[in-house]
Design a protein around this motif. Structure first.
Motif, PDB file in Angstrom:
ATOM      1  N   ILE A 196      54.302  23.546  -7.355  1.00 17.93           N
ATOM      2  CA  ILE A 196      55.625  22.980  -7.127  1.00 17.93           C
ATOM      3  C   ILE A 196      56.301  22.648  -8.453  1.00 17.93           C
ATOM      4  O   ILE A 196      57.480  22.960  -8.668  1.00 17.93           O
ATOM      5  CB  ILE A 196      55.533  21.733  -6.223  1.00 17.93           C
ATOM      6  CG1 ILE A 196      55.227  22.161  -4.778  1.00 17.93           C
ATOM      7  CG2 ILE A 196      56.820  20.918  -6.266  1.00 17.93           C
ATOM      8  CD1 ILE A 196      55.030  21.011  -3.824  1.00 17.93           C
ATOM      9  N   LEU A 197      55.561  22.033  -9.364  1.00 10.33           N
ATOM     10  CA  LEU A 197      56.132  21.734 -10.680  1.00 10.33           C
ATOM     11  C   LEU A 197      56.542  23.011 -11.397  1.00 10.33           C
ATOM     12  O   LEU A 197      57.601  23.066 -12.040  1.00 10.33           O
ATOM     13  CB  LEU A 197      55.124  20.956 -11.515  1.00 10.33           C
ATOM     14  CG  LEU A 197      54.815  19.526 -11.057  1.00 10.33           C
ATOM     15  CD1 LEU A 197      53.730  18.917 -11.933  1.00 10.33           C
ATOM     16  CD2 LEU A 197      56.058  18.663 -11.100  1.00 10.33           C
ATOM     17  N   GLY A 198      55.719  24.052 -11.270  1.00  6.52           N
ATOM     18  CA  GLY A 198      56.043  25.320 -11.906  1.00  6.52           C
ATOM     19  C   GLY A 198      57.300  25.948 -11.343  1.00  6.52           C
ATOM     20  O   GLY A 198      58.126  26.509 -12.084  1.00  6.52           O
ATOM     21  N   LEU A 199      57.485  25.857 -10.026  1.00  3.50           N
ATOM     22  CA  LEU A 199      58.689  26.416  -9.400  1.00  3.50           C
ATOM     23  C   LEU A 199      59.937  25.680  -9.863  1.00  3.50           C
ATOM     24  O   LEU A 199      60.969  26.300 -10.163  1.00  3.50           O
ATOM     25  CB  LEU A 199      58.567  26.356  -7.879  1.00  3.50           C
ATOM     26  CG  LEU A 199      57.515  27.278  -7.246  1.00  3.50           C
ATOM     27  CD1 LEU A 199      57.426  27.022  -5.753  1.00  3.50           C
ATOM     28  CD2 LEU A 199      57.858  28.748  -7.511  1.00  3.50           C
ATOM     29  N   PHE A 200      59.856  24.364  -9.929  1.00  2.00           N
ATOM     30  CA  PHE A 200      61.008  23.608 -10.412  1.00  2.00           C
ATOM     31  C   PHE A 200      61.295  23.925 -11.878  1.00  2.00           C
ATOM     32  O   PHE A 200      62.452  24.070 -12.285  1.00  2.00           O
ATOM     33  CB  PHE A 200      60.787  22.103 -10.227  1.00  2.00           C
ATOM     34  CG  PHE A 200      61.041  21.621  -8.834  1.00  2.00           C
ATOM     35  CD1 PHE A 200      62.272  21.837  -8.221  1.00  2.00           C
ATOM     36  CD2 PHE A 200      60.071  20.945  -8.124  1.00  2.00           C
ATOM     37  CE1 PHE A 200      62.512  21.386  -6.937  1.00  2.00           C
ATOM     38  CE2 PHE A 200      60.300  20.489  -6.832  1.00  2.00           C
ATOM     39  CZ  PHE A 200      61.525  20.715  -6.240  1.00  2.00           C
ATOM     40  N   GLY A 201      60.233  24.026 -12.680  1.00  2.00           N
ATOM     41  CA  GLY A 201      60.431  24.370 -14.082  1.00  2.00           C
ATOM     42  C   GLY A 201      61.098  25.716 -14.248  1.00  2.00           C
ATOM     43  O   GLY A 201      61.994  25.891 -15.092  1.00  2.00           O
ATOM     44  N   LYS A 202      60.718  26.681 -13.432  1.00  2.00           N
ATOM     45  CA  LYS A 202      61.315  28.015 -13.469  1.00  2.00           C
ATOM     46  C   LYS A 202      62.801  27.955 -13.134  1.00  2.00           C
ATOM     47  O   LYS A 202      63.637  28.594 -13.804  1.00  2.00           O
ATOM     48  CB  LYS A 202      60.588  28.909 -12.473  1.00  2.00           C
ATOM     49  CG  LYS A 202      61.104  30.327 -12.372  1.00  2.00           C
ATOM     50  CD  LYS A 202      60.271  31.116 -11.355  1.00  2.00           C
ATOM     51  CE  LYS A 202      60.797  32.529 -11.172  1.00  2.00           C
ATOM     52  NZ  LYS A 202      59.986  33.281 -10.170  1.00  2.00           N
ATOM     53  N   GLU A 203      63.154  27.174 -12.100  1.00  2.00           N
ATOM     54  CA  GLU A 203      64.554  27.077 -11.694  1.00  2.00           C
ATOM     55  C   GLU A 203      65.389  26.342 -12.730  1.00  2.00           C
ATOM     56  O   GLU A 203      66.539  26.699 -12.982  1.00  2.00           O
ATOM     57  CB  GLU A 203      64.659  26.377 -10.332  1.00  2.00           C
ATOM     58  CG  GLU A 203      64.109  27.192  -9.181  1.00  2.00           C
ATOM     59  CD  GLU A 203      64.777  28.554  -9.078  1.00  2.00           C
ATOM     60  OE1 GLU A 203      66.019  28.615  -9.044  1.00  2.00           O
ATOM     61  OE2 GLU A 203      64.039  29.564  -9.060  1.00  2.00           O
ATOM     62  N   LEU A 204      64.818  25.314 -13.334  1.00  2.00           N
ATOM     63  CA  LEU A 204      65.574  24.557 -14.337  1.00  2.00           C
ATOM     64  C   LEU A 204      65.851  25.397 -15.577  1.00  2.00           C
ATOM     65  O   LEU A 204      66.883  25.227 -16.238  1.00  2.00           O
ATOM     66  CB  LEU A 204      64.803  23.286 -14.712  1.00  2.00           C
ATOM     67  CG  LEU A 204      64.730  22.222 -13.614  1.00  2.00           C
ATOM     68  CD1 LEU A 204      63.787  21.102 -14.020  1.00  2.00           C
ATOM     69  CD2 LEU A 204      66.114  21.663 -13.315  1.00  2.00           C
ATOM     70  N   LYS A 205      64.947  26.318 -15.900  1.00  2.00           N
ATOM     71  CA  LYS A 205      65.193  27.208 -17.032  1.00  2.00           C
ATOM     72  C   LYS A 205      66.330  28.186 -16.726  1.00  2.00           C
ATOM     73  O   LYS A 205      67.129  28.530 -17.592  1.00  2.00           O
ATOM     74  CB  LYS A 205      63.918  27.981 -17.380  1.00  2.00           C
ATOM     75  CG  LYS A 205      62.861  27.145 -18.063  1.00  2.00           C
ATOM     76  CD  LYS A 205      61.619  27.983 -18.375  1.00  2.00           C
ATOM     77  CE  LYS A 205      60.555  27.149 -19.052  1.00  2.00           C
ATOM     78  NZ  LYS A 205      59.316  27.935 -19.334  1.00  2.00           N
ATOM     79  N   LYS A 206      66.401  28.625 -15.463  1.00  4.33           N
ATOM     80  CA  LYS A 206      67.440  29.584 -15.075  1.00  4.33           C
ATOM     81  C   LYS A 206      68.798  28.920 -14.943  1.00  4.33           C
ATOM     82  O   LYS A 206      69.827  29.488 -15.297  1.00  4.33           O
ATOM     83  CB  LYS A 206      67.075  30.247 -13.742  1.00  4.33           C
ATOM     84  CG  LYS A 206      65.891  31.179 -13.806  1.00  4.33           C
ATOM     85  CD  LYS A 206      65.782  32.057 -12.583  1.00  4.33           C
ATOM     86  CE  LYS A 206      65.642  31.261 -11.321  1.00  4.33           C
ATOM     87  NZ  LYS A 206      65.405  32.114 -10.119  1.00  4.33           N
ATOM     88  N   HIS A 207      68.793  27.692 -14.418  1.00  6.36           N
ATOM     89  CA  HIS A 207      70.051  27.000 -14.102  1.00  6.36           C
ATOM     90  C   HIS A 207      69.957  25.563 -14.572  1.00  6.36           C
ATOM     91  O   HIS A 207      69.437  24.705 -13.838  1.00  6.36           O
ATOM     92  CB  HIS A 207      70.339  27.035 -12.604  1.00  6.36           C
ATOM     93  CG  HIS A 207      70.324  28.414 -12.024  1.00  6.36           C
ATOM     94  ND1 HIS A 207      71.302  29.333 -12.294  1.00  6.36           N
ATOM     95  CD2 HIS A 207      69.434  29.026 -11.205  1.00  6.36           C
ATOM     96  CE1 HIS A 207      71.041  30.457 -11.654  1.00  6.36           C
ATOM     97  NE2 HIS A 207      69.913  30.305 -10.984  1.00  6.36           N
ATOM     98  N   PRO A 208      70.418  25.248 -15.785  1.00  2.00           N
ATOM     99  CA  PRO A 208      70.398  23.865 -16.236  1.00  2.00           C
ATOM    100  C   PRO A 208      71.094  22.956 -15.244  1.00  2.00           C
ATOM    101  O   PRO A 208      72.039  23.345 -14.552  1.00  2.00           O
ATOM    102  CB  PRO A 208      71.163  23.920 -17.577  1.00  2.00           C
ATOM    103  CG  PRO A 208      71.017  25.333 -18.024  1.00  2.00           C
ATOM    104  CD  PRO A 208      70.985  26.168 -16.778  1.00  2.00           C
ATOM    105  N   LEU A 209      70.608  21.702 -15.172  1.00  2.00           N
ATOM    106  CA  LEU A 209      71.124  20.789 -14.165  1.00  2.00           C
ATOM    107  C   LEU A 209      72.613  20.532 -14.319  1.00  2.00           C
ATOM    108  O   LEU A 209      73.149  20.346 -15.417  1.00  2.00           O
ATOM    109  CB  LEU A 209      70.401  19.435 -14.272  1.00  2.00           C
ATOM    110  CG  LEU A 209      68.968  19.395 -13.745  1.00  2.00           C
ATOM    111  CD1 LEU A 209      68.396  17.993 -13.956  1.00  2.00           C
ATOM    112  CD2 LEU A 209      68.945  19.750 -12.280  1.00  2.00           C
ATOM    113  N   ASN A 210      73.296  20.493 -13.174  1.00  2.00           N
ATOM    114  CA  ASN A 210      74.681  20.045 -13.113  1.00  2.00           C
ATOM    115  C   ASN A 210      74.661  18.599 -12.660  1.00  2.00           C
ATOM    116  O   ASN A 210      74.395  18.311 -11.500  1.00  2.00           O
ATOM    117  CB  ASN A 210      75.455  20.908 -12.106  1.00  2.00           C
ATOM    118  CG  ASN A 210      76.884  20.408 -11.938  1.00  2.00           C
ATOM    119  OD1 ASN A 210      77.307  19.469 -12.582  1.00  2.00           O
ATOM    120  ND2 ASN A 210      77.616  21.073 -11.045  1.00  2.00           N
TER     121      ASN A 210
END
Length: 391
Positions: A373-387
């Motif tokens: 789960i942490l890895g999936l979130f890390g992957k998404e945060l790299k693709k799309h920085p938080l708004n």
């Protein structure tokens, strides 16, 4: 990483999803800081003393759990989190998450077996209501999620058969339970203090909600018909009676003359739960539908074989590892579970006892779930920085 878990209730009596959330949040050594958002009554006794923040926005008047507080809370607090996990379906928490979080922070959906087509056939009227909600809301929740998490290939494939249209990004994650955080002797002492009538008794253990879905009636009927094969074997049925079924089930026991051999210790938590696992010969679950079954993994963690119906989605793993028995979710199938267990040789049982903790470590250690789960979130945060907009 700070993750928000959204779930209808954190009440332990709610079963697996609530237990999974409690377990995942405990892994602070992975850098996994968790908070929980629920529609519970903030005065609920089970919220007292929890080792993590719980934001209870209830009470609510229905299982759907609508509250006008949910979306404003999410919009106000979403910037504090790196992501969110929606646990379960068919309640307002998922729709609120979609409306407040989509495009703002990553969110995952954990259906916890709630897309299984079993419910479509078992409760057709409810399914019609769910179909309407699916078309208007739930489909968007799943489609909008960064990932929809399934615990096995079987659960993923079954989910695709439930509704006429689906489109989501699936990801299969290892699932299971935490290792016991208590010494075996201490757990056994607590259990026998709670249920002294079981001291020195050999028994099979069912631990879960006492609900028709779990096949408890089949289990009692099968035990009644096979009890003479092993007059010293007892049956323990531990769990909350959520639908008022106990009286009807007790009738089966009394008519069979087995009142002294079937025990109902109530819901077991903490040391009592682990003590029951350590004390039993094997765990039994003849369920009609089970996307995983956390208690199955907990039994294996305590070195105990498992007797399952083939409707428990991890049954193929159990057969492959020769760490239990698997039969159909019918009376004949459940009879076979008791008969085959009775017929096993001492060497065959010993091999299952040795294999059980190995199967747990290699397949069902919940810490691996947290890492993914942490890895999936890390992957998404790299693709799309938080708004972090507060709009």
């Amino acid at each position: 990483m700070r993750i928000l878990h959204i779930i209808r209730t954190i009440n332990p009596e709610a079963g697996g999803p609530a237990e999974a959330v409690r377990t995942l949040i405990s892994y602070k050594d992975l850098g996994y800081e968790g908070e929980v958002l629920t529609q519970d009554d903030p005065n609920a006794p089970y919220l007292k003393g929890l080792p993590f923040p719980v934001h209870a926005l209830g009470p609510v008047n229905s299982t759907y759990g609508y509250t006008s507080k949910l979306i404003p809370w999410l919009k106000k607090n979403r910037s504090r989190f790196d992501g969110a996990v929606v646990n379960g379906l068919w309640n307002y928490g998922g729709l609120a998450a979609y409306r407040a979080l989509f495009g703002e922070i990553p969110y995952l959906v954990f259906p916890h077996g709630m897309l299984d087509p079993y419910f479509k056939s078992a409760y057709p009227l409810k399914h019609l209501k769910k179909l309407a909600y699916w078309l208007s809301a739930e489909y968007r929740v799943l489609k909008g999620a960064n990932y929809v998490l399934f615990t096995s290939q079987a659960e993923k494939e079954l989910a695709e058969k439930t509704f006429p249209i689906y489109r989501w990004t699936p990801h299969i994650v290892p699932y299971g339970a935490d290792t016991p955080r208590i010494q075996k002797a201490e757990a056994l002492r607590a259990f026998y203090d709670h249920a002294p009538e079981l001291r020195g008794k050999r028994f099979l253990l069912f631990l879960g909600r006492i609900h028709p879905k779990k096949g408890v009636d089949l289990m009692l009927q099968a035990f009644a018909q096979t009890a003479a094969l092993d007059p010293e074997l007892h049956l323990v049925i531990a769990g909350p009676d959520q639908v008022g079924w106990r009286h009807e089930l007790q009738t089966i026991v009394d008519k069979a003359g087995l009142t002294s051999r079937v025990h109902w210790p109530g819901m077991l938590k903490g040391a009592l739960k682990w003590g029951a696992f350590y004390a039993c010969e094997a765990f039994i679950l003849p369920s009609h539908q089970e996307n995983f079954g956390i208690a199955v993994a907990e039994a294996l963690a305590c070195g105990k074989p498992v007797l399952l119906s083939d409707q428990v989605n991890i049954a193929p793993d159990i057969k492959a590892d020769s760490v239990g028995l698997v039969e159909a979710d019918t009376l004949d199938g459940t009879l076979n579970l008791f008969r085959r267990w009775n017929a096993l040789s001492a060497d065959e049982r010993t091999q299952m006892y040795k294999q059980a903790p190995i199967t747990f470590r290699t397949r069902y250690d919940m810490k691996e779930n947290a890492k993914i789960i942490l890895g999936l979130f890390g992957k998404e945060l790299k693709k799309h920085p938080l708004n972090n907009s507060e709009s």
